[in-house]
Design an enzyme around this catalytic site. Structure first.
Site, mmCIF file in Angstrom:
data_model
loop_
_atom_site.group_PDB
_atom_site.id
_atom_site.type_symbol
_atom_site.label_atom_id
_atom_site.label_comp_id
_atom_site.label_asym_id
_atom_site.label_seq_id
_atom_site.Cartn_x
_atom_site.Cartn_y
_atom_site.Cartn_z
ATOM 1 N N ASN A 7 0.880 -1.175 0.000
ATOM 2 C CA ASN A 7 0.000 0.000 0.000
ATOM 3 C C ASN A 7 0.918 1.225 0.000
ATOM 4 O OD1 ASN A 7 -1.773 2.065 0.620
ATOM 5 N ND2 ASN A 7 -2.877 0.906 2.202
ATOM 6 N N ARG A 98 -2.549 -1.867 -3.571
ATOM 7 C CA ARG A 98 -3.542 -0.801 -3.638
ATOM 8 C C ARG A 98 -3.113 0.101 -4.793
ATOM 9 N NH1 ARG A 98 -3.549 4.419 -0.075
ATOM 10 N NH2 ARG A 98 -5.374 5.471 -0.908
ATOM 11 N N HIS A 186 -10.378 6.619 -1.857
ATOM 12 C CA HIS A 186 -10.563 5.945 -0.559
ATOM 13 C C HIS A 186 -11.626 4.845 -0.649
ATOM 14 C CE1 HIS A 186 -9.221 9.941 1.497
ATOM 15 N NE2 HIS A 186 -8.183 9.111 1.431
ATOM 16 N N ARG A 247 -4.399 19.695 2.258
ATOM 17 C CA ARG A 247 -5.100 19.982 0.996
ATOM 18 C C ARG A 247 -6.294 20.889 1.270
ATOM 19 N NH1 ARG A 247 -5.915 13.855 -0.917
ATOM 20 N NH2 ARG A 247 -4.143 13.216 0.323
ATOM 21 N N GLU A 390 -7.508 -1.092 5.214
ATOM 22 C CA GLU A 390 -7.448 -1.250 3.756
ATOM 23 C C GLU A 390 -6.628 -2.473 3.358
ATOM 24 O OE1 GLU A 390 -5.742 2.614 3.357
ATOM 25 O OE2 GLU A 390 -7.480 3.403 2.294
#
Ligand code: ADP
Length: 412
Positions: A7, A98, A186, A247, A390
Site C-alpha cells: 500500500n 492498492r 478511498h 489539501r 485497507e
C-alpha cells in the site's frame, strides 16, 4: 494462502503479509503475520522503518531516499532476524497492490499484466503522487518474485456506479466524454467500513443507507446505497471536497485562475500550494496534523481554533449534502486517523447535525470507541467509529479473486 499487500503513498509505504485459509471463504478470516512501514515524511533524506511481527517491534532509520532501496531493506526482515516469518520469498502465493486510480475501465480487483500496467502508467497524470509509486511497487515485485501472480485493487472502483448526475461536472459535455469526471477515492476504506457496519448491525448491506467519513491526512465522504457508493466528495482528483490536513478541498475555481493570472504562479506552484500548504496547515500556520491543532486550540491559539472550526464547517456541510443524496440514513460512520481518534472532532460535527435527528452519546464518544456504536438510543441515525483496514481488505479481495479463478498467472 499467503498474500503480501503493498500500500504505497506519496511519502509512505505500508506492507503486510497475511495468511488466509484456502478453504475458508467467510469474510475477514485472515491473520496478519507481518507488517512493515516506511515513512519518508519526518526527516529530510531519511526514512523511518518499522516492522512488527512475532510480538516484536523493530524500528530503524534508513539513510537513503531511494524508494526501492529502502523497500528492499524493509523486505529483508520478512525472511531474516527476529521478525522473520518466512524462510524464503517463494512462500508468498500472491501479491496485492492498492492502486489509487483505475480510471473508468478498472472497476474490480484485476490480475496484473502488461496491459494493466500500462493503464496504471497512463492514469498517472490523474494521480501523480500515487499511481507512479504503485507501479514501481508492482515492478519491484516482478523482479523479486517473477512467478508470483499480482493483483491490483483500485481505490476508485467502489465509486464506479455513481450516477451520471453526480459524476459529471457542469463543463461542456465533451470533457465528460474525455474522462474529466468524478472518480472518487478511498474506495477500499469506504467499502470496508460499510461491510463492517452491516455486520455489526446484522443487516444486509444491500438494505442499508450509509454515510462514511474517511478522515485521515486525505479526507472524503461517501454516500452508500445498496452496497455501492452513489456520491462522494473527492472528484477528478483527491483534491476536491472536504478540507484536509494540507489539501484545501473545494475552493472557488476562480481562485486558481486568479493565482495563475494575477499572482503569476506556475502550475507547479499552484499544485504545491493547494496540495501541501493549505487545509489545517494553511489556516493554522502550525501543522496539518489534527493532534497538533487540537493541542494548540486548547492552549488558546486563535488560528488553530479557526482551522478546526473551518474543518468542522466543511465536514458538516458535506455530510448534510450526502444526506440529501441518500434521503434516509441508517448510519454515519467515522474512520481513519482523525475519524477514529478525535472525540472532540466527532462531538463538534454531531452537535451541528442535531437538526437531522443525530444524537451522540458523549460518554461512548470519549471512551476510545473502536468498531462500536456511539449514538444515543433516541438518535434517528446510528453513529459508528470503525477502524479501517485497507490492507486486509486488499488481501481479502486477492483471496476472493484467486479462489474464483485459476491460480496460474494470467498471460500478458
Ligand atoms: P493516511 O490518510 O495517510 O492513511 P491516517 O488515516 O493514519 O492517514 O490519518 C493520519 C492523521 O490522523 C494524522 O495526520 C492526524 O491528523 C490524525 N490523527 C491520528 N491520531 C489522532 C488523534 N489521536 N487525534 C486526532 N487526530 C489524530
Amino acid at each position: 494462502m499467503k498474500v503480501l499487500v503493498l500500500n504505497a503513498g506519496s511519502s509512505s509505504q505500508k506492507t503486510c503479509l497475511y495468511y488466509i485459509p484456502d478453504d475458508d471463504r467467510s469474510e475477514y478470516v485472515i491473520t496478519e503475520l507481518w507488517s512493515g512501514s516506511i515513512d519518508w515524511s519526518k526527516q529530510d533524506g531519511l526514512a523511518d522503518l518499522k516492522v512488527e511481527s512475532n510480538g516484536i517491534v523493530l524500528e530503524e532509520t534508513a539513510n537513503n531516499e531511494d524508494r526501492l532501496t529502502v523497500i528492499k531493506q524493509l523486505f529483508h526482515y520478512l525472511c531474516n532476524g527476529d521478525t522473520a516469518v518466512l524462510e524464503t520469498w517463494q512462500e508468498i502465493d500472491f501479491v496485492g497492490h492498492r492502486v489509487v486510480h483505475g480510471g473508468r475501465e478498472y472497476q474490480q480487483p484485476t490480475w496484473i499484466n502488461e496491459e494493466v500496467k500500462s493503464a496504471i502508467a497512463q492514469l498517472a497524470s490523474l494521480a501523480p503522487s500515487h499511481n507512479p509509486v504503485n507501479l514501481q511497487g508492482i515492478e519491484l515485485m516482478e523482479q523479486l518474485l517473477p512467478d508470483t501472480p499480482q493483483v491490483a485493487v483500485f481505490d476508485t472502483a467502489f465509486h464506479s456506479q455513481i450516477p451520471p448526475e453526480a459524476a459529471i461536472y457542469p463543463l461542456p459535455y465533451r470533457f465528460y466524454e474525455d474522462g474529466i469526471r468524478r472518480y472518487g477515492f478511498h474506495g477500499i476504506s469506504h467499502q470496508y467500513c460499510a461491510e463492517k457496519v452491516a455486520k455489526l448491525l446484522k443487516q444486509p448491506l444491500e438494505r442499508l443507507k450509509l454515510i462514511t467519513c474517511h478522515l485521515g491526512n486525505g479526507a472524503s465522504l461517501a454516500a452508500i446505497k445498496n452496497g455501492h457508493s452513489i456520491d462522494t466528495s473527492m472528484g477528478f482528483t483527491p483534491l476536491e471536497g472536504l478540507m484536509m490536513g494540507t489539501r484545501c478541498g473545494s475552493i472557488d475555481p476562480g481562485i486558481v485562475i486568479h493565482l495563475l493570472r494575477e499572482q503569476e504562479l506556475t502550475p507547479e506552484q499552484v499544485d504545491k500550494l493547494l496540495n501541501k500548504e493549505s487545509g489545517l496547515k494553511g489556516i493554522s500556520g502550525i501543522s496539518g496534523d489534527m493532534r497538533r491543532i487540537t493541542k494548540e486550540m486548547e492552549k488558546g491559539d486563535d488560528r488553530a481554533q479557526l482551522a478546526f472550526d473551518t474543518y468542522v464547517h466543511h465536514l458538516v456541510k458535506g455530510i448534510a449534502s450526502m444526506f440529501a443524496s441518500l434521503g434516509r440514513v441508517d448510519a454515519l460512520v467515522f474512520t481513519a486517523g482523525v475519524g477514529e481518534n478525535s472525540a472532540v472532532l466527532r462531538q463538534a460535527v454531531c452537535e451541528k447535525l442535531e437538526f437531522l435527528g443525530i444524537e451522540l452519546d458523549s460518554k461512548k464518544n470519549e471512551n476510545s470507541p473502536r468498531d462500536e456504536q456511539i449514538a444515543t438510543i433516541e438518535s434517528s441515525t446510528r453513529i459508528f467509529v470503525i477502524h479501517t483496514d485497507e490492507d486486509s481488505a486488499i488481501a481479502q479481495a486477492v483471496s476472493q479473486l484467486a479462489q474464483g479463478s485459476s491460480k496460474t498467472k494470467p498471460s500478458s
